[in-house]
Design an enzyme around this catalytic site. Structure first.
Site, short mmCIF file in Angstrom:
data_model
loop_
_atom_site.label_atom_id
_atom_site.label_comp_id
_atom_site.label_asym_id
_atom_site.label_seq_id
_atom_site.Cartn_x
_atom_site.Cartn_y
_atom_site.Cartn_z
N HIS A 143 0.84 -1.21 0.00
CA HIS A 143 0.00 0.00 0.00
C HIS A 143 0.87 1.26 0.00
O HIS A 143 0.66 2.19 -0.80
CB HIS A 143 -0.90 -0.03 1.24
CG HIS A 143 -1.74 1.18 1.46
ND1 HIS A 143 -3.09 1.23 1.19
CD2 HIS A 143 -1.42 2.41 1.95
CE1 HIS A 143 -3.55 2.43 1.49
NE2 HIS A 143 -2.56 3.16 1.96
N GLU A 144 1.88 1.29 0.88
CA GLU A 144 2.75 2.47 0.98
C GLU A 144 3.63 2.62 -0.26
O GLU A 144 3.84 3.74 -0.75
CB GLU A 144 3.61 2.39 2.24
CG GLU A 144 2.82 2.34 3.54
CD GLU A 144 1.81 3.46 3.68
OE1 GLU A 144 2.02 4.54 3.09
OE2 GLU A 144 0.79 3.25 4.36
N HIS A 147 1.63 4.21 -2.93
CA HIS A 147 1.55 5.67 -2.78
C HIS A 147 2.75 6.33 -3.46
O HIS A 147 2.61 7.37 -4.12
CB HIS A 147 1.53 6.05 -1.30
CG HIS A 147 0.17 6.00 -0.67
ND1 HIS A 147 -0.95 6.53 -1.25
CD2 HIS A 147 -0.24 5.49 0.53
CE1 HIS A 147 -2.00 6.36 -0.46
NE2 HIS A 147 -1.59 5.72 0.63
N GLU A 226 -6.39 6.59 -1.05
CA GLU A 226 -6.33 5.42 -0.16
C GLU A 226 -6.94 4.20 -0.84
O GLU A 226 -6.39 3.10 -0.79
CB GLU A 226 -7.05 5.72 1.16
CG GLU A 226 -6.32 6.70 2.07
CD GLU A 226 -4.92 6.24 2.41
OE1 GLU A 226 -4.74 5.09 2.83
OE2 GLU A 226 -3.98 7.04 2.23
#
Length: 298
Positions: A143-144, A147, A226
């Site tokens: 997820h990070e 980003h 998100e």
């Protein structure tokens, strides 16, 4: 379904950014009309202020952000498991290896920062590293890393900068009107000119409402990124269950011990502060239940 969701999230963000720039142009034109009797001058000044804010915030030091969040950089020897997962996810995403940081905090959380993949960093709390197993950690770090790969930090920073610019212009315009800056226009317009009176009222209304609308758009962009990062993490790991299980654990996490400012809060995978009871329209993060549901429907 996965790629369709990724595409839809990207499209929504583009639409929101276009609306944001339109709002900035509107507030600039309104201020220009009320204070300078010149729409174009106000519009240009608003866009210049927006660009200055965005540029200054984009190039904010990664080390400064980490310091503000009490994160310390670690080496491969200090945190081999965490380090190797970051390394693996970066390799799959085809981006440079980010710097790795740890936050001494029992809550479950993580975030990424950096204006580009070349100067990015990933941080995780000690609580997250202790509680989550490997597949769950891969989901969170994926997820990070997403980003970083998707330039989400830059997009979110631009959104924050534009919201700040709208608020500043609205505040300056309101103060100048209050202290008589708009008196000439009020005398020139005349009560018999209905069109000018309507335009004046609409301009005043835009000055009053623009900061609230800007804040709502900025938060909506944050929520869309998100959702996109969740879907992109599954794209990297090929394991939706890992991300789903991680979110289920994040849902039970306590707030972080140290204070977190608004700008930093938007970076974290999970709301780091005490959950608030008001509408999700005013939240930087979508409800975890909705995030889990979207992943299950892939």
């Amino acid at each position: 379904m996965l790629y369709q969701q990724i595409s839809q999230n990207k499209q929504r963000t583009v639409v929101l950014l276009v609306v944001f720039f339109a709002l900035l142009a509107l507030i600039g034109a309104s201020a220009g009309y009320l204070l300078l009797d010149n729409y174009a001058m106000g519009l240009v000044l608003a866009l210049v202020i927006g660009m200055i804010y965005a540029t200054s915030m984009i190039f904010q030091s990664t080390s400064l952000v980490m310091s503000m969040n009490n994160a310390r950089e670690v080496t491969e020897k200090e945190a081999p498991g965490f380090f190797h997962i970051v390394e693996d996810m970066a390799m799959v995403a085809q981006i440079p290896m980010p710097r790795v940081f740890i936050i001494e905090d029992p809550s479950l959380n993580a975030f990424a920062t950096g204006s580009s993949p070349q100067n990015a960093a990933v941080a995780a709390t000690t609580g997250l590293l202790e509680v989550m197993n490997r597949e769950e950690l891969e989901g969170v770090i994926g997820h990070e890393i997403s980003h970083i790969r998707n330039y989400d930090i830059r997009i979110s920073t631009i959104a924050v900068a534009l919201a700040s610019a709208v608020t500043v212009i609205s505040s300056i315009g309101g103060r100048m009107l209050w202290y008589g800056g708009g008196s000439r226009r009020q005398r020139d317009d005349g009560d018999d000119d209905v069109l000018r009176i309507i335009t004046l009222l609409l301009s005043l209304l835009s000055l009053l409402l623009a900061p609230l609308v800007a804040s709502l758009i900025q938060l909506a962009i944050s929520r869309q990124r998100e959702y996109l990062a969740d879907a992109s993490s599954v794209e990297l790991t090929r394991n939706p269950q890992g991300m789903i299980k991680a979110l289920e654990k994040l849902q039970l996490s306590q707030p972080m011990k140290h204070p977190v400012d608004d700008a930093s809060a938007a970076l974290y995978i999970n709301e780091p502060r005490k959950k608030r009871s008001f509408s999700s329209l005013f939240s930087t993060h979508p409800p975890i239940e909705e995030r889990i549901e979207r992943l299950k429907n892939m």
